[in-house]
Every structure is written in structure tokens, then in C-alpha cells.
Design an enzyme around this catalytic site. Structure first.
Site, short mmCIF file in Angstrom:
data_model
loop_
_atom_site.label_atom_id
_atom_site.label_comp_id
_atom_site.label_asym_id
_atom_site.label_seq_id
_atom_site.Cartn_x
_atom_site.Cartn_y
_atom_site.Cartn_z
N HIS A 227 0.82 -1.21 0.00
CA HIS A 227 0.00 0.00 0.00
C HIS A 227 0.87 1.27 0.00
O HIS A 227 0.58 2.23 -0.71
CB HIS A 227 -0.92 -0.03 1.22
CG HIS A 227 -1.68 1.24 1.43
ND1 HIS A 227 -1.36 2.14 2.42
CD2 HIS A 227 -2.74 1.77 0.77
CE1 HIS A 227 -2.19 3.16 2.37
NE2 HIS A 227 -3.03 2.98 1.38
N GLU B 294 2.16 1.88 -3.37
CA GLU B 294 1.10 2.42 -4.23
C GLU B 294 1.07 3.95 -4.11
O GLU B 294 0.96 4.67 -5.10
CB GLU B 294 -0.24 1.79 -3.85
CG GLU B 294 -1.44 2.32 -4.62
CD GLU B 294 -2.56 2.74 -3.68
OE1 GLU B 294 -2.89 3.95 -3.66
OE2 GLU B 294 -3.10 1.87 -2.95
#
Lengths: 437, 427
Positions: A64, A67
Site C-alpha cells: 500500500h 502504491e
């Protein structure tokens, strides 16, 4: 999408869906095209077959965090250049990280597709990170975690329930990561993860919209196709979940809880791990239990017994490994959660023991199959549907034939599926008010 | 095959939108389209929570939850089973200013779907059982929200900013007022507000104009011709330049801020849209996103938006940032608002915002459901059936002077009213 016909008032007849095509570039990147010519726009998505469940041990949240960092620029396009271009072209963009995949998308007018592909291909290998951009972005992620979890007792219970349900498999770790591990994630962690997973063999391009397969493939060859292959796709190395033969109860009591609630969950097969028809049977079974106003949980707990204000459930069916199915109920004031849990178990046991009526079965199928028809109305939904299926190991044919597979579920299949929800192996979550505080 | 296919100039939207008028004079805007075999309908009637009796906030919201809980020959369960049997999606809602409904159906079940809509609109039974059940559901939601910092900050903002105005009252009511709403209040609200006057309808999908005209009469033809709404005064948010901190034991402060805005029918409206986009609109390029999130890592979410309510137009924004840095976040937000008010946007910001707003316009209605909603909104705002064709030219026509003037009109001397929930340090 071909949908088989069947009897009953709501039988779904054969209806022509979009003709999906798929090719694989020489470097191993899969390209999927979903035509939708209603408006001159396209949805451009790149999916990577890695998610939070592939975070290295002790580095939870890295999928994450990366990202977020993917928006920090490349050698060719410094920080902000890609987003500025998307904005200038009147496009929308974002990204998301799930347990099993990470995806990036832009929605733009059709003539800008090639530009998006150039930028997205560039950031598959060209990411440049400095500590100056990594540190504030880590603070952003910490604020995201504070917003979603640290201020919400219900979310904290959810994390604890997942951790109990998946005692060993990484599905038990939150996608965003644990607070103390996010705090320690750095530039090197991000780059190591990036180099391991951001490769053409590990990526799927999904383009939905006003385009032809030929032009998408031509653009893809000229952009993504120039990225050298790594030889093979990265391997997901995940520990297998042991069979835990115990019921577990997880309670969270907090003074901020004004509305208690109950959840029960189980590990069940996903589309990827299930035997043929097994996951579809779970979907139909869940629909029969949890449809918002017509499901059995609603009828028994809300309408008949009047002990709940709401009851339902969900099934995380699109997953690489065995996944979770959850039922929940929100009590009326005066009902304790143990009573509610017992009543919920009875509804499940009754379904496993006595089965379903033809009418219930047909109603559940009708409702599920219609979702496939409604999904055709949104190119963004279609792109997500195919992207998530492919990124977790299903095929295009699996998605296309899903309505038929749902229609094929029998009453006996539903009973078998309900037997998987054994209260003696369930993990129960109870959200309670801390009256002492 | 490398050359992109020649771009065909999209047909004018106005050529695709047809004004359909039924025999009894009910109007709907229709985009007939058979690509996907579904029909989507949305309708909206003026008069939502703002029309609640002063001592019974939550009436419109409760009614919207009961309209599909049994109607005509069907009790609640039978009604929902019939919807599921035909895979019909029917939903109703009430917000501050309006009462609305959406219908989505497979084309082959259109007849059944419109009949269910007709029953709900005209013959909702409002039986005692669903009244008590839905009331209990809303109460559970209110209890849950009562400790959600974001909801708390929002409620506190409206309560104080609109003190004395209906907008101060929560749309869903409160745990205290919800039990006071009786069946007679729901019946009275329905009779007073649900009428053909100020009814806007948008329809998209596999249905022709003649069929739709007949369906319009069937569904809406028996509604009373005129609504009897109470007059509502125009309100403007108070408390500018002040902050209200609500102590709550959480590690992050939830912040709501805002002030008065211009109305939807103001000639400067689209200039205001441009200015707000530059301040805190959806893209990653907004000033608040760059200054609060990207440069300093103070928050995950930070935004501003225009809320052109019928009886009091405002701009509002929000963010969530750890208690220790809440003062810093708020200072940056205030400085950006003051700077925009004083100097207006730069030429580059203006040009970028216009490109984004014009380029992304088509993405707002790329599904039948979204397009039906857009058709309703354009009618409600009285913008004309050709608005979708004119809108981008209007955005492009916003000049630097328009933007400066409008920023000044929006943000004045930069003072805002702010609510904070948490334990912010230094506020």
C-alpha cells in the site's frame, strides 16, 4: 456475456455482452480489451498480481505504501508530471491496494489513451524515490490509518477478528499495515518490493471503452511492450493457513461504542481455490441468507424474532487463497450479543438441515445474475470485474460463464455450502460499549 | 495500426435528449439507448428535510425509508420479494432540499418495475410494523454515528452555522425527535410535499418516448397537482472567524470548515466551480492537496466543495490530522483561502482547472444511472436542455478577472467557521 435461460418469471435470456479479447505481449504482459462505444472515453487500468498478502514479514503495509509512492515521479517524468498531465487532459486517476492485487487507473477521453499508456509504462520501471518525498508520504499513510482505524473501534475490532481468523496466513494482517511497522517502512523497502513485483510478467493491462482491440494492442506493444521481460513472473510466497478446530471470540469494548454489533466469520474457498461450482454455491447460499430485505437473516432476526435492526453478510469470493465469509447482526436495544449469535446460528443450521425452497433459490439466482447484466452499464465496473478476477487467478471465460455457473447451483449445493458455516470453528467479533470507562 | 482511429465528433447531447410530455402534462427528459438492455429512471421532488415539522426533524428521511416497505396489495416482505423476483432496483432518499427515487430494471421487466414504482409513489401503506422497524434502524445508525468524529464535526458545523434555520436540524433527526414522529406526520408530509409541481424526471435506456409518456401518467399522474410547502427563509452561515472545538478522546482531529457561497443561479457560478477546484477540488493538483498532504504529510484527505443548497449556499471542506499537528493544518488551510480571496488564482492554475473541468465533464455521465441523475439535476437547476452542450464553453469563458472577483465573493476576507472534534493541540 452469454447467459443461459431458465424458467421462472425473471429468467435471464441470452443477451449479448461486450466481446472481450485478450492477448499476451512477448514480454509476458497480459492485455485485455473491453469494448464500450457509448461515450468517447476509456478506462485504462494496470493491475499487478501482488497485494498486502505479499508484504514481506515485518514489512506490513509496504504494498500500500508503494502504491502511494508510485505517484512520486520517474527519471523521465518528475514528481507531479503524470498527475498534471492527467488533470490537463481532463482525466481522473487513482489507485488501490487489496489483499491480492494493486491497481492503477486513469479515465480519459479516448484520444488520450496512448499518452496514459506511455506514462504508466514508464512508471513500471522508472520510479525514482528520494527520502524527501518518502517521509511526508509515510506521514500521509499514518494519517490514513488514524482516520480509518485509530479513531474507529469498529475498524479496530475488524482488524482483531481478521487476525484471529487467519492465524497464520497474511490475510490476517491489515492491508494498510500495522502502525508500528508502517512507521519503520523506508525508501529501500519500497524499492526492493517495487523491483520484485513491478514487472511485465506480473502485470495485466485492462482497457475498457471506446476502443478496438487492434489499436489497444498496437499502443501496448509500443509502450508496455518495450519493457524487457524478467524471464518469469514473481512467485507469491505465502504461508498456508492451518486448520484451526476452535471457535474464537474476539471482544472489543470501548466507551465510544454507542451501537453494539456482532459478526461471525469463517474461512471458505475462494473462486480460485474452490472446486467447480463450490464458490457459486457459496454466493447463492449467502444471497439466500443475507439479501437486504428478503434474506433469511432479515426475516428471522429482524422481522420474526425482533431482536435485530439489521442483519446480513458478505463473501470475499475473489481471492487467491481460501478467503472469508462473514455474517453480521446489529441488535435491537435490550438484546445481548450471545442471544443474537445463537439465533444467527439457528438460521444457518436450519438452512444446512432443511434446505431452500425453489422460489428462494430462483430469487437468489435472479438477483445475482442480474448484477452481471447491470455491470454492462459501467465500463469502469467491467474493468474492475475482469481485472480483479484475472489478478486472482480466474480467467476471462470464468467471468463470462459466471451467470451459467450460478444458474447451475442446486438446492443440495446450497445445503452443502451452508454446512461450511460451522459455529464450532467460527470466529466471532463482538463490539460492545465499555460501560466502566 | 499505430494511428489512433479518427476521433468522431460526438453528437450534440441535446440531439439525444428528448423532452417527453405525458397526456396529463408530466415532463421527463429521455435518452433512448438500447446498447445495454436496461432502463434507469431518477426523479426528484423539491422539499426534503427542510420541510420537516420544526419539532420533528427526520420526518422526510423516515418517510423515504418507508415508501418501499409495503404498498398496494403487497406488505413489506411481499413487496421486496417481488422486486427481487424481477431483479428490480428501487431506492428512495431524502436530503436537505429534496425527496428522490431511483429505479433500475432489466428492459424485459420494465412493466413490472414501473408498476412497483407506481405503487410505492402512490400507495405506500406505511404500516405500523415497518414504521417501528425502520425507526429502530435509523436510531441504530444515529447511535453509531454519534461517536463518528467526521459526522460529529459535520453536525456541529451545521448546528452552529445555521442556528435558527432549518438547515441546523439533522436530516435524519435525533434520538430525541425520532420517537416523536407518528404515522400521521408521515402521511401529512407525503400529502403536503409529494406532488407533480417541482417534479423532475430523467430516464435513460431501452424505452421509447411513447411508452415512457404512458408510464409517466401511470406512475405520477395521480399525485396531487400542487405541493403545499412551508416557506423557508434564505440562510447564511454564521460564526465566521470562530472555531468550535469538541473534546473527544481520539488521536486525530476531525476538522470541518466553511462559509457562505454564491447561489447556483448566480452568473458567477461556474467561476466559483473553477475557484473551488483550484482550492480543494477533486484532482491531485489542488492547493489544499499539495500544501496539506503532498508537501507536509499532514493528512490523507483534504478537500473543499460547493454546496449550493436551495435555501443557503455554502462552501465546506474537511480534513483529519493528528492532534499534535491540527493547528498547523488549519493555519495552512486558512492561509490558502485568504490568499485565494486576496489575489485570486494564477493564470496557470486557471488554465489547468479549466482543462480539467471541461475534459472530465463527460466522465460524470458515462453510465445510465449517472446520466439519469444528470438530467434531473439540469432540470432542477433550470439550465436548459442544451446545457450539456454549452457547459464547457461557459467554463472556458471564465476569465482571470471573473476568477479573482468570484474568489473574493466566495471567501471575502478569508474568514471561515470551523468545527474540530478530537484533542487538537493549540486550538
Amino acid at each position: 456475456m452469454n447467459v443461459s435461460s431458465s424458467s421462472g418469471p425473471a429468467a435471464v435470456e441470452t443477451q449479448a455482452g461486450p466481446a472481450i479479447s485478450s492477448v499476451t505481449l512477448p514480454n509476458g504482459m497480459q492485455v485485455v480489451v473491453i469494448p464500450d462505444h457509448r461515450t468517447p472515453v476509456v478506462t485504462h487500468m494496470v493491475w499487478y498480481r501482488n497485494g498486502s498478502a505479499d508484504d514481506p514479514l515485518g514489512k506490513s503495509g509496504i504494498a500500500h505504501f508503494l502504491e502511494h509512492l508510485m505517484f512520486k515521479g520517474t527519471e523521465k517524468h518528475p514528481q507531479g508530471a503524470f498527475s498534471d498531465k492527467v488533470t490537463e487532459l481532463g482525466g481522473q486517476e487513482n489507485a488501490f491496494t487489496s489483499l491480492d492485487y494493486t491497481a492503477y487507473f486513469q479515465r480519459v477521453a479516448r484520444e488520450h489513451l496512448r499518452t496514459m499508456m506511455e506514462f504508466e509504462a514508464d512508471r513500471m520501471t522508472g520510479l525514482v524515490l528520494s527520502d524527501d518525498v518518502v517521509a511526508p508520504e509515510r506521514d500521509v499513510v499514518l494519517e490514513e490509518r488514524r482516520m480509518r482505524t485509530e479513531t474507529d473501534p469498529g475498524a479496530q475490532l475488524g482488524e482483531a477478528v481478521s487476525a484471529a481468523l487467519f492465524a497464520h496466513h497474511p490475510y490476517g494482517t491489515p492491508i494498510i499495515g500495522w502502525m508500528h511497522e508502517i512507521e519503520d517502512l523506508d525508501r529501500e523497502d519500497a524499492l526492493a518490493y517495487y523491483r520484485r513485483f513491478y514487472t511485465p510478467e506480473n502485470a495485466i493491462l485492462v482497457v475498457a471503452g471506446d476502443v478496438t482491440t487492434e489499436e489497444v494492442v498496437a499502443h501496448a506493444e509500443a509502450t508496455y511492450g518495450r519493457i524487457p521481460p524478467r524471464g518469469e513472473a514473481p512467485v507469491r510466497r505465502r504461508p498456508k493457513e492451518p486448520e484451526i478446530r476452535a471457535a474464537r471470540i474476539v471482544k472489543l469494548a470501548d466507551p465510544k461504542v454507542e451501537q453494539p454489533s456482532l459478526q461471525r466469520c469463517w474461512i471458505v474457498p475462494s473462486y480460485t481455490t474452490a472446486a467447480p461450482g463450490e464458490a457459486e454455491a457459496l454466493e447463492v447460499m449467502l444471497q439466500i441468507l443475507s439479501a437486504p430485505q428478503t434474506g433469511r437473516l432479515h426475516k428471522r432476526l429482524v422481522l420474526d424474532k425482533r431482536i435485530a435492526v439489521a442483519a446480513g453478510g458478505w463473501y470475499q469470493s475473489t481471492a487467491v487463497d481460501p478467503s472469508r465469509l462473514l455474517l453480521y447482526a446489529v441488535p435491537l436495544p435490550g438484546t445481548d450479543l450471545d442471544t443474537l449469535g445463537t439465533a444467527l446460528d439457528e438460521v444457518v443450521a436450519e438452512l444446512a438441515r432443511d434446505g431452500v425452497t425453489d422460489k428462494e433459490l430462483q430469487r437468489a439466482k435472479t438477483r445475482l445474475v442480474a448484477d452481471a447484466a447491470y455491470a454492462q452499464d459501467s465500463q469502469a465496473s467491467l474493468a474492475r470485474m475482469y481485472g480483479s478476477a484475472l489478478a486472482t487467478g480466474s480467467s476471462i471465460a470464468d467471468v463470462e460463464h459466471w451467470p451459467e455457473a450460478v444458474e447451475a447451483v442446486t438446492a443440495a449445493d446450497v445445503m452443502e455450502a451452508a454446512k461450511k458455516l460451522d459455529p464450532r470453528r467460527a470466529v466471532t467479533g463482538q463490539l460492545l460499549k465499555d460501560e466502566a470507562a | 495500426m499505430n494511428a489512433p482511429r479518427a476521433t468522431t465528433k460526438p453528437a450534440r447531447y441535446a440531439d439525444r435528449i428528448r423532452r417527453v410530455t405525458s397526456a396529463s402534462g408530466i415532463e421527463a427528459w429521455l435518452v433512448e439507448d438500447y446498447t445495454v438492455p436496461i432502463v434507469a429512471l431518477e426523479f426528484r421532488i423539491e422539499g426534503g428535510a427542510v420541510q420537516d415539522p420544526a419539532d420533528k426533524p427526520g420526518t422526510a428521511y423516515l418517510l423515504s425509508g418507508l415508501i418501499d416497505e409495503g404498498a398496494g396489495p403487497y406488505d413489506s416482505t411481499a413487496f421486496h420479494e417481488r422486486l427481487d423476483d424481477f431483479a428490480i432496483e428501487l431506492n428512495f432518499g431524502a436530503d436537505r432540499d429534496g425527496f428522490s427515487g431511483t429505479l433500475r430494471t432489466l428492459a424485459k421487466h420494465r412493466g413490472e418495475a414501473f408498476e412497483m414504482l407506481r405503487l410505492a409513489v402512490n400507495e405506500a401503506r406505511l404500516d405500523e410494523e415497518p414504521i417501528e422497524r425502520v425507526r429502530a434502524q435509523i436510531a441504530a445508525g444515529l447511535r453509531h454515528e454519534s461517536t463518528d468524529p467526521d459526522v460529529m464535526a459535520n453536525r456541529a458545523w451545521f448546528e452552529t452555522a445555521f442556528a435558527g434555520h432549518p438547515y441546523a436540524r439533522p436530516t435524519k433527526g435525533t434520538l430525541e425527535t425520532l420517537p416523536l414522529i407518528g404515522r400521521e406526520d408521515l402521511v401529512a408530509f407525503r400529502a403536503r410535499v409529494l406532488a407533480r409541481s417541482d417534479l423532475k424526471i430523467g430516464v435513460v435506456g431501452a424505452i421509447d418516448a411513447d411508452t415512457l409518456a404512458r408510464e409517466l401518467d401511470r406512475v405520477f399522474g395521480d399525485l396531487p397537482a400542487r405541493a403545499h410547502r412551508t416557506e423557508v427563509s434564505f440562510g447564511a452561515p454564521a460564526g465566521l472567524g470562530t472555531r468550535k472545538v469538541i473534546d473527544f478522546d481520539i488521536p486525530q482531529a476531525s476538522i470541518r470548515f466553511g462559509g457562505p457561497s454564491i447561489r447556483r443561479n448566480d452568473p458567477d457560478w461556474l467561476a466559483a466551480v473553477v475557484v473551488n477546484h483550484i482550492l480543494g477540488g477533486g484532482a491531485f493538483s489542488s492547493r489544499l492537496f499539495r500544501e496539506v498532504r503532498e508537501k507536509r504529510g499532514l493528512a490523507y484527505s483534504v478537500y473543499s466543495q460547493l454546496a449550493p443548497f436551495e435555501h443557503g449556499s455554502i462552501f465546506v471542506g474537511g480534513t483529519s490530522t493528528k492532534n499534535e499537528r491540527a493547528a498547523e493544518s488549519l493555519a495552512i488551510i486558512e492561509a490558502e483561502i485568504a490568499s485565494l480571496a486576496e489575489k485570486g488564482p494564477t493564470d496557470e492554475e486557471l488554465a489547468t482547472a479549466k482543462k480539467y473541468l471541461t475534459g472530465s465533464y463527460a466522465l460524470r455521465f458515462d453510465t445510465s444511472t449517472k446520466l439519469a441523475g444528470q438530467l434531473v439535476q439540469i432540470q432542477a437547476d433550470d439550465l436548459g436542455i442544451d446545457y450539456m452542450d454549452r457547459r464547457n464553453d461557459l467554463v472556458n469563458a471564465v476569465t482571470a478577472e471573473d476568477a479573482r472577483r468570484t474568489a473574493q465573493r466566495l471567501f471575502g476576507d478569508g474568514r471561515i467557521f470551523t468545527t474540530v472534534v478530537g484533542r487538537p493541540v493549540g486550538l
